[in-house]
Design an enzyme around this catalytic site. Structure first.
Site: not given
Length: 257
Positions: A156, A163
């Site tokens: 990720y 995020k």
């Protein structure tokens, strides 16, 4: 009566009928909301096609959240159209391929900055531009789509950093706009088989963690639990909730390693 009767919502991020944002738009209409979608560049025509597949076809505004002129024009359109606004869904994210899939340490700074501008800072941009409209009738709700940033997930990479930034921005937006009755919250969703997710190398291996380990189980092809939570956050039932991150992930976030 529907949960969102009379609500006026701007929904960003609809690119296919598998998009989380599409499910939010569909469920919001089913609950009585009037909606407008947004898209831009090559995705604009795709979003326009998706708008015709909703229970009630709706308009699509051209909106690049990194373009101040687009954002201002969208706000002016909504002011003319409705006079006010009850909610905004921030479903905007982009990370260059060289900043994903195991490339965290080698990602160019320019790619990291692009990811942060589009995926994180755009949340503040929309909140600031639409605040006056959201405050017209005593307040409204901004909802963003998140992915748990409390740990470093495989593959990720810089998406995870964006995020984490988004989660912090959410708290500051809640602080600064709360006095005007505007709520700001994120939904930390489990992985879903969206077009964006499939562009991440190694996504399938990461995503399988949820069906295998989530206490409630997790269906990678079912965005409706996320959409229903978004509708709750747009509704008056969430009137005392702000600055929150609601996990909709089958309960996986509650487990240790």
């Amino acid at each position: 009566m529907g949960l969102l009767d009379g609500k006026r919502l701007l929904i960003t991020g609809v690119l296919t009928d598998k998009s989380i944002a599409y499910s939010v738009a569909e469920r919001a209409q089913q609950e009585g909301a009037e909606i407008v979608l947004s898209g831009f560049d090559r995705g604009l025509r795709i979003t326009q096609r998706m708008a015709t597949r909703l229970p009630t076809a709706c308009d699509v505004l051209e909106l690049d959240a990194t373009n101040p002129e687009h954002v201002a024009a969208a706000a002016e359109d909504l002011k003319t159209r409705w006079g006010g606004l009850d909610g905004v869904l921030h479903a905007i994210a982009f990370v260059p391929a060289d900043a994903l899939g195991g490339n965290f340490m080698t990602a160019p700074t320019a790619s990291a900055l692009t990811a942060l501008e589009i995926s994180s800072i755009s949340y503040k941009t929309l909140a600031a531009e639409f605040a006056d409209l959201l405050a017209v009738d005593g307040g409204g709700s901004i909802v963003g789509l998140d992915f748990d940033a409390s740990v470093a997930w495989p593959v990720y990479d810089w998406a995870g950093v964006t995020k984490a930034a988004l989660e912090s921005i959410n708290r500051y937006v809640a602080r600064d706009l709360g006095p005007r009755g505007i709520r700001s919250n994120l939904i930390s969703a489990g992985p879903l088989n969206t077009m964006a997710a499939k562009s991440i190398g190694g996504f399938n291996d990461l995503a399988q963690i949820w069906p295998d380990r989530a206490p409630l189980g997790w269906d990678l092809d079912d965005p409706i639990p996320v959409a229903d939570t978004a509708c709750f956050l747009f509704s008056d039932w969430s009137r005392a909730i702000s600055g929150e991150i609601i996990h909709v992930d089958g309960g996986l976030h509650a487990l240790g390693a």
